[in-house]
Scaffold this active site. Sequence first.
Site, PDB file in Angstrom:
ATOM      1  N   GLN A  61       0.833  -1.201   0.000  1.00 60.22           N
ATOM      2  CA  GLN A  61       0.000   0.000   0.000  1.00 60.22           C
ATOM      3  C   GLN A  61       0.865   1.247   0.000  1.00 60.22           C
ATOM      4  OE1 GLN A  61      -2.067   0.688   3.703  1.00 60.22           O
ATOM      5  NE2 GLN A  61      -3.778   1.705   2.711  1.00 60.22           N
ATOM      6  N   GLY A  62       0.762   2.080  -1.021  1.00 61.93           N
ATOM      7  CA  GLY A  62       1.535   3.309  -1.109  1.00 61.93           C
ATOM      8  C   GLY A  62       0.680   4.527  -0.809  1.00 61.93           C
ATOM      9  N   SER A  75       0.988   6.614   2.738  1.00 62.45           N
ATOM     10  CA  SER A  75       1.666   7.605   3.590  1.00 62.45           C
ATOM     11  C   SER A  75       2.897   8.195   2.899  1.00 62.45           C
ATOM     12  CB  SER A  75       2.084   6.967   4.914  1.00 62.45           C
ATOM     13  OG  SER A  75       0.946   6.600   5.674  1.00 62.45           O
ATOM     14  N   GLU A 105     -10.135  -1.715   5.769  1.00 63.78           N
ATOM     15  CA  GLU A 105      -8.904  -1.961   6.533  1.00 63.78           C
ATOM     16  C   GLU A 105      -9.200  -2.105   8.010  1.00 63.78           C
ATOM     17  OE1 GLU A 105      -4.603   0.191   7.487  1.00 63.78           O
ATOM     18  OE2 GLU A 105      -6.190   1.309   6.497  1.00 63.78           O
ATOM     19  N   GLU A 117      -5.029   7.996  19.877  1.00 65.58           N
ATOM     20  CA  GLU A 117      -5.512   9.368  20.085  1.00 65.58           C
ATOM     21  C   GLU A 117      -6.736   9.658  19.218  1.00 65.58           C
ATOM     22  OE1 GLU A 117      -1.467   8.934  21.469  1.00 65.58           O
ATOM     23  OE2 GLU A 117      -2.389   8.486  19.532  1.00 65.58           O
TER      24      GLU A 117
END
Length: 386
Positions: free
Chosen positions: A126-127, A129, A244, A374
């Site tokens: 997966q590209g 970030s 996901e 968070e």
Amino acid sequence: MDLTLTTEQRAFRDEVRAFIQARLPDDIRARLRAGHPPRKQDTVTWQRILNERGWAVPHWPRQYGGADLGQVERLILLDEIYRAPAPLPQVFNTNMLGPVLMKFGTPAQCDHFLPRLANLDLWFCQGFSEPGSGSDLASLRTAARREGDHYVVNGQKIWTTTAHLADWVFALVRTDDGARKQEGISFLLIDLKTPGIRIRPIRSIDGDHHLNEVFFDDVRVPVDQLVGQENRGWDCAKFLLANERTGIANVGLCWERLDRAREIAQQTTQAGRPLWDDPKLRAEIAALGAEVRALEITNWRFLLTPAEQARVPAFASVLKLKGTELQQEINALLARLAGPQGLERRDADELAHGPLTPRYFYSRAASIYGGTTEVQNDILAKALVG
């Protein structure tokens, strides 16, 4: 609410257990039981065995090679794979790209890629970030310029899991600098053997190589490898990220690792006595077991309650937060029980307990992937205050 399995569901669970017992290679089971992550060939071998039954992609329709299982049966299958323990099917192929192609891909793309994704003939990564573009994914800067029948891609991706093992990458690229940032993104499939691609490893705190930087320098990608519409890749990304985050509680994994902790405590001696003789340790393991059981019941409630009542982001955040917490606590317990033997590295098979301390370090990342702690707390806070 009745959370017990039906007769048919119990029969399916028995069928899955018998299949795994008969078909999972002993060396793969032993390696994972000791705490080693699966090797690439372990995952390929096991996924192809599962694919004989459509269980590599159990949620896919039968027309695409899946088993068209319902949510309950899928959870049963996932838990039994975890508890075996066996490698999970390669998630980028099965849970991410496959569903995206079914929804947004062309018939030719589906015909070509889906069988290869299910059988792991092609390994995708997966590209998404980029440096400075993680949580704010839409601020990505990797650019794709249209030149005739190709896009020319330039830029960088980071934290790319298994890129060093992969054959292809599905990537988000910016195809329109003038549009609002979510509207100028496209979704491309890129062969990693294409000239101009360089992969550089990132070593994580456990000493292993999971992550990578990927650099694109004038990489030419055929236009027919665009998924969906140009500049509408954000639609694909949102759909993919929803897939996901399913099943992230990992209840079966918690049970398997807790069973392993109990086993180590019974087999390891200190001053001539098994660690299991310590009542405080037995109480700690029992308390963790109660927590896992509570998570398991919550997970079942999430699946069996009507979607309009329970299938909301706040409910999923509870599963993610508690599942992460328990995975980390159990991995910390395993590292403590294994002692010096838990320092074993992945390439050394002679020690009994496997790399349990490195696995503890790696478990710290569970607070980040799939939505940080968070972010999950923010979702819960908004739900509580209305």
